[in-house]
Design an enzyme around this catalytic site. Sequence first.
Site, PDB file in Angstrom:
ATOM      1  CG  ASN A 178      26.732  58.835  41.031  1.00 16.44           C
ATOM      2  OD1 ASN A 178      26.756  58.605  39.741  1.00 16.44           O
ATOM      3  ND2 ASN A 178      27.558  59.075  41.747  1.00 16.44           N
ATOM      4  CE  LYS A 184      27.938  55.863  43.251  1.00 15.28           C
ATOM      5  NZ  LYS A 184      28.637  55.633  44.584  1.00 15.28           N
ATOM      6  CG  HIS A 206      31.300  60.848  43.133  1.00 17.79           C
ATOM      7  ND1 HIS A 206      32.028  59.639  43.616  1.00 17.79           N
ATOM      8  CD2 HIS A 206      30.027  60.592  43.720  1.00 17.79           C
ATOM      9  CE1 HIS A 206      31.022  58.916  44.199  1.00 17.79           C
ATOM     10  NE2 HIS A 206      29.858  59.632  44.288  1.00 17.79           N
ATOM     11  CD  GLU A 261      32.075  56.019  43.536  1.00 24.05           C
ATOM     12  OE1 GLU A 261      31.673  55.905  42.537  1.00 24.05           O
ATOM     13  OE2 GLU A 261      31.480  55.434  44.649  1.00 24.05           O
ATOM     14  CD  GLU A 312      27.711  61.844  47.262  1.00 25.83           C
ATOM     15  OE1 GLU A 312      26.740  61.834  46.965  1.00 25.83           O
ATOM     16  OE2 GLU A 312      28.861  61.848  46.563  1.00 25.83           O
ATOM     17  N   GLY A 354      28.134  53.721  49.523  1.00 28.17           N
ATOM     18  CA  GLY A 354      27.985  52.475  49.164  1.00 28.17           C
ATOM     19  C   GLY A 354      28.166  51.591  50.095  1.00 28.17           C
ATOM     20  CB  SER A 359      24.043  54.687  52.619  1.00 28.25           C
ATOM     21  OG  SER A 359      25.153  53.922  52.300  1.00 28.25           O
TER      22      SER A 359
HETATM   23  P1  PGA Z   1      25.267  55.676  47.861  1.00 29.45           P
HETATM   24  O1  PGA Z   1      26.050  56.438  46.783  1.00 29.45           O
HETATM   25  O2  PGA Z   1      23.940  56.017  47.366  1.00 29.45           O
HETATM   26  O3  PGA Z   1      25.153  54.174  46.955  1.00 29.45           O
HETATM   27  O4  PGA Z   1      26.102  55.495  48.836  1.00 29.45           O
HETATM   28  C1  PGA Z   1      26.272  57.726  46.703  1.00 29.45           C
HETATM   29  C2  PGA Z   1      27.128  58.674  45.774  1.00 29.45           C
HETATM   30  O5  PGA Z   1      28.302  58.042  45.596  1.00 29.45           O
HETATM   31  O6  PGA Z   1      26.875  59.497  45.091  1.00 29.45           O
END
Ligand code: PGA
Length: 255
Positions: free
Chosen positions: A14, A16, A100, A102, A172, A178, A217
């Site tokens: 992803n 982003k 997601h 976010e 997640e 992140g 992560s």
């Molecule tokens: P990350 O993000 O691997 O940077 O923690 C995962 C995601 O948001 O799908």
Amino acid sequence: MSSARARRVMIAGNWKMHHDVPASVRLASMIAVAADGVHDVDVAIAPTFTALFSVYNALIGTSVMLAAQDVHWLEQGAVTGEVSAPMLKSVGCSYCIVGHSERRQFFGETDEMVFKKIVALKSHGITPIACLGETLEEREAGQTFEVVARQLDGLLGDLGPADIATLILAYEPVWAIGTGKTASPADAQQVHAFLRDRLRARAGDAAERIRILYGGSVKPENAAGLLAQPDIDGALVGGASLDAGHFARIIQAAG
Ligand code: PGA
């Protein structure tokens, strides 16, 4: 590892809101080289909307598949700034991330909206990767299972077993995205097994075919431990998917 697996592993990146078109095409091409020769793993990448078509063209003849990061549930209409499932289909998307954290946190996406997006994607032959997961406050309050159960029920809506069977889920935990903090393989497995049980209650044996990815992560260092869990069927990777070398090592850990 792969021969003993109940389900084919998927590693999805992803991206982003990162990379313009030339940088996206470069990264996609490097990932395609890394994925070449890795069998038994589905690899997908989700660039920004503006890079989708260029990346699609760069991926022709490779094994890497294209995903979008979001979709609107209407086919078309007066919805400024949105992109529909047929539009994603027309630029070669095989998958689309929905729900997601976010999107939920910054744009008010609800489980009901995720459900509508899933229905729209399915009617255009795009496989949804539906995300769910608890916040740190919810985990600390002991509400993890209650929260993911509510999210799962909400995003499944009134889908029947046949439709549920073709979904991909991504667990997640919001506190792991992140942040560099990963759920331990055992903690993640517990939630994945819980989700599969709940899917079994809704869809019977079809639950055994549904891939449940872990996200939050995921890095080359922790991927193998997570993927060794019986109900962790792959990874949705954010930060580490922007580095072709790191992403390649995650793909190799899955193969
Ligand atoms: P990350 O993000 O691997 O940077 O923690 C995962 C995601 O948001 O799908």
